[in-house]
Design a protein around this motif. Structure first.
Motif, PDB file in Angstrom:
ATOM      1  N   ALA A 244       4.983  13.046   2.214  1.00 55.36           N
ATOM      2  CA  ALA A 244       5.138  11.546   2.821  1.00 55.36           C
ATOM      3  C   ALA A 244       5.923  10.949   1.593  1.00 55.36           C
ATOM      4  O   ALA A 244       6.061  11.701   0.106  1.00 55.36           O
ATOM      5  N   GLY A 245       6.400  10.120   1.909  1.00 53.48           N
ATOM      6  CA  GLY A 245       7.819   9.497   1.237  1.00 53.48           C
ATOM      7  C   GLY A 245       9.167   8.121   1.539  1.00 53.48           C
ATOM      8  O   GLY A 245       8.839   8.359   3.193  1.00 53.48           O
ATOM      9  N   ARG A 246       9.997   8.619   0.830  1.00 51.57           N
ATOM     10  CA  ARG A 246      11.273   8.087   1.687  1.00 51.57           C
ATOM     11  C   ARG A 246      12.427   9.433   1.727  1.00 51.57           C
ATOM     12  O   ARG A 246      12.273   9.542   0.771  1.00 51.57           O
TER      13      ARG A 246
ATOM     14  N   ARG B 239       3.398  14.607  -0.389  1.00 48.61           N
ATOM     15  CA  ARG B 239       3.731  13.678  -0.851  1.00 48.61           C
ATOM     16  C   ARG B 239       4.718  14.207  -1.423  1.00 48.61           C
ATOM     17  O   ARG B 239       5.480  15.753  -1.825  1.00 48.61           O
TER      18      ARG B 239
ATOM     19  N   PHE C 230      14.062   5.800   5.872  1.00 45.85           N
ATOM     20  CA  PHE C 230      12.689   6.061   6.408  1.00 45.85           C
ATOM     21  C   PHE C 230      12.186   6.757   5.783  1.00 45.85           C
ATOM     22  O   PHE C 230      12.410   7.266   4.742  1.00 45.85           O
ATOM     23  N   GLY C 231      10.737   6.126   5.850  1.00 43.36           N
ATOM     24  CA  GLY C 231       9.646   6.759   5.646  1.00 43.36           C
ATOM     25  C   GLY C 231       8.844   7.284   5.828  1.00 43.36           C
ATOM     26  O   GLY C 231       8.797   7.716   7.706  1.00 43.36           O
ATOM     27  N   ILE C 232       8.054   8.805   6.090  1.00 47.18           N
ATOM     28  CA  ILE C 232       7.395   8.819   6.123  1.00 47.18           C
ATOM     29  C   ILE C 232       5.565   8.823   5.738  1.00 47.18           C
ATOM     30  O   ILE C 232       5.833   8.967   4.466  1.00 47.18           O
ATOM     31  N   ASP C 233       4.936   8.659   6.673  1.00 52.98           N
ATOM     32  CA  ASP C 233       3.664   8.374   6.015  1.00 52.98           C
ATOM     33  C   ASP C 233       2.155   8.878   6.144  1.00 52.98           C
ATOM     34  O   ASP C 233       1.586   8.799   6.205  1.00 52.98           O
TER      35      ASP C 233
END
Lengths: 279, 279, 279, 279
Positions: free
Chosen positions: D220-222, D114, D253-256
């Protein structure tokens, strides 16, 4: 001679039924049943009430209604396709006879909402359906046929939609401006090939001066637009290049809603293009 | 039987000239003049030296050099096109005779770097050129022909580029993943129509397992890839839609650098697509 | 009180010169020289003639003309920026004094055609120019200032362009429709950060009900629109995804032509977007 | 000191349980129960078996397991965030205490998957959940923590995925080539602002020489990448333009999926750009 919605709302039940009978191939009973719901605020509401009366009828009445309508060949002739190539005319005649033999009613189609190619390419599949489905399909087509007739014959507020529109636009994101002076051609595409409908050139705003298609229902089917973007960009690419990456760009697309607006937009550079259904 | 760059660097001047004569249709003098510049560090340098010797020759020598090369029909036969349709064969024969009559040397073309369609479509224009331009064009083609021969015959470091590559990729930005299982077809396009080269299906990464074209020079000319994206997106669009907006998407493009990499990339949704020359 | 082009065309030379003097900060001679060219068919032609008279004047006259115009602080105050933050006000005062000391005339700028940020970010560079360039720049600004004044004061055909327009549109090519209900925010961007100008939401056609900016010149400078496309697409993406690929999409762009039309168009899916200057 | 999968497969049940106890914060029983399923063909299978043993345990055992793990602050310290700003550290401490008080076990989070911003922005929401959901969430995090530990400590075939990758690419479709020499900056974005992670410049292929992020799980986050495409295109646009339409292009963009591959691709001209999650 056109009448008005006001006149129909005020007409005697018999006159109203007679008017409906003219629309529905003689089935004046459609008008008899819908007359009670008068006055109609819009032409669209009048048409909806007539269709509801037809839908609520008994299976026998609905079948008789369909039997009253001309079949495909007659409808095509009225639509201007009275001089089909011999092979196509024969295919049609054979299909029409087979359809009537199988289902007991004619093949009714609002030909003004289909390309001839789409009609011919889809005939075969219709012979394998069941009677109930075909009867429902015929009634839907009667809805389309009578809507076009009604709008032709009645003046008044709130007419139902009977026209579609096909437009295009080319934006040049190499230069950051509309692509002016681009020649383009519109074709109808069928299984057997394509047929030229129109040739145009884009104006200073990258659009055609008038829509490619408008004023009538669009004919559902498959289309192609060829954009000659090679000549447009030629001066902006290394002159040693003989085979430009992009020369004539074909865009093939389907129209499914005859009363819809289809905007086929293109954004182009000498090395890329984006095509989308715009709004 | 292949030789090596080392062997050519160490060979006697006579042997080196003989090798060059074999490459240049008998013109051993090209090798005699280039021999002094040995040793060559790379096969590409060897080829460049031979071409420089040819370019620096007198106009008469250059013309004689061109005269030694086979003309188009012979070259095409070697390239596998020995059974052309009669009409094309006749066109070729007529053109070849007219060309030789006008310029005094054969029409020399490295056919392995052109589509047959591009060759046939461009013949006419060549008869209206001037002799100097045509001689220069012939020498450029001899450069291409001998480069391919050289790479076939000599092993060694630094070979000149003799292969191109055509690849494709489809990304589905409706689902956010590569578009797998999309059928596509590659055609060569000419004035008279198109000719199917290959049919493929994209893999899990949205690519074809191997490049569409590779391992040889690309043939310059015009191409078309048809992508069947309709079936791919069918399940993601309202099932009532009979004519999808996008069904078969044709992408027409030119290849101009036979030794280049052409990546024809597509980004698609059911309502839009972007095509670009990628890297 | 507005006058009309007809009245100016018919006015006495003295009255015409007086009118021009009001426009040009007292320089009635501009009107004296342009009066001969009357009658003017359009307001734009009138303005062009006045500017031509100013440009054709001697260097001394031009310098005097510039000296008559208020400098930046006064112009900004008239433009509504009379309560600048203290730091900015001080920067301005210091710059204005330095500019006048160096060039001998005030820093004249049509502030209504620039963002405050663009003005402040560009001041420094102006102190290093040469007098001739700065004089020409001042006259160009006087052209803009007087054009706005003229259009305010004179009614008549063919006014020169004094308004620009900024509009936007979002198309959803995941669903094949305009993206309705998307919140967006417009900012002015400067070196020190950004300043919110407006918040809007797209309508059923994917546009804002009225242009983002219109009715006046656009202020040249840098802008940003933030489109909240995450909430729009949220329901169409796997609900397990916490961080959507696209949530708030910032689009930063420059406006350079205050009288131009800037259409910032966006085509989006949950996994991709295209931004372009449309038309 | 690393061991091997073979050694663990061959170890005594006690030694195997001891190894598992080290991984699972003392809970050697996880290893006792998984030992029977040996030998494991891959490291991933070993990890799956250990997790299955933990999941199949009684609610009390699972709660005890979670209690053994360090809470957020300790985990962050191990992750290199031991010098948080005072305000953040205090927020964390307050939250951790509140969480433990409410649920009876520590807030366990695999912080290496994260961004710190995503962690801090999401804390509040976690205090309003129910115990069962939070216990399941804690076990999922223990799965991530132990997977990273396992891959650090055990050599062997078939390791579970523990690394992600972030890459980018810029294609110039104005010139038809990769955009080389474009400066770009990668930021992590949180509610309170953004934090610079890295600055890069694209190479001749329009890519960065190495991925922007790789070799570990992605957090994960923006995120935001700023591409300086203005300087790249400057020479290709009318030099009179002061404010280019595109100067610095921000892409947020976001990473998930921390173990996924995120390819943020850009296709640009001076007037348009397309961003997509590529493959």
């Amino acid at each position: 001679m056109r009448t008005t919605l006001d006149a129909l709302n005020a007409a005697s039940p018999e006159a109203f039924a007679g008017f409906a009978g003219d629309l529905f191939a003689g089935a004046a009973w459609v008008g008899e049943r819908a007359a009670r719901a008068r006055p109609f605020p819009t032409v669209a509401a009048l048409h909806a009430a007539l269709l509801a009366a037809a839908s609520d009828a008994s299976p026998e009445e609905r079948r008789d209604l369909v039997r009253g309508f001309p079949d495909l060949a007659a409808e095509l002739a009225e639509d201007g396709f009275d001089r089909l190539p011999a092979a196509e005319a024969e295919t049609l005649a054979r299909f029409s006879a087979a359809y009537r033999a199988r289902f007991g009613f004619p093949f009714v189609l609002c030909t003004r909402r289909r390309t001839r190619e789409a009609i011919l390419d889809s005939l075969e599949a219709r012979l394998s359906g069941d009677t109930e489905t075909e009867l429902a399909a015929a009634l839907a087509e009667i809805g389309h046929i009578t809507r076009l007739r009604l709008v032709d014959r009645v003046e008044g507020p709130g007419p139902p939609p009977t026209t579609g529109r096909l437009s295009t636009h080319i934006l040049d994101t190499h230069g950051g401006r509309p692509a002016a002076g681009v020649a383009l051609r519109l074709y109808v595409v069928g299984r057997g090939g394509r047929r030229l409908l129109d040739s145009r050139t884009t104006n200073a705003d990258g659009r055609t001066d008038t829509p490619l298609l408008a004023g009538t229902p669009l004919r559902a089917g498959r289309y192609e637009i060829e954009f000659d973007i090679g000549p447009y960009f030629r001066g902006q690419v290394d002159p040693a290049v003989r085979n430009l990456f992009l020369e004539t760009v074909p865009v093939r697309f389907g129209i499914d809603e005859p009363e819809g607006h289809y905007h086929v937009a293109m954004i182009a550079t000498p090395w890329s293009y984006t095509v989308y259904r715009g709004s």
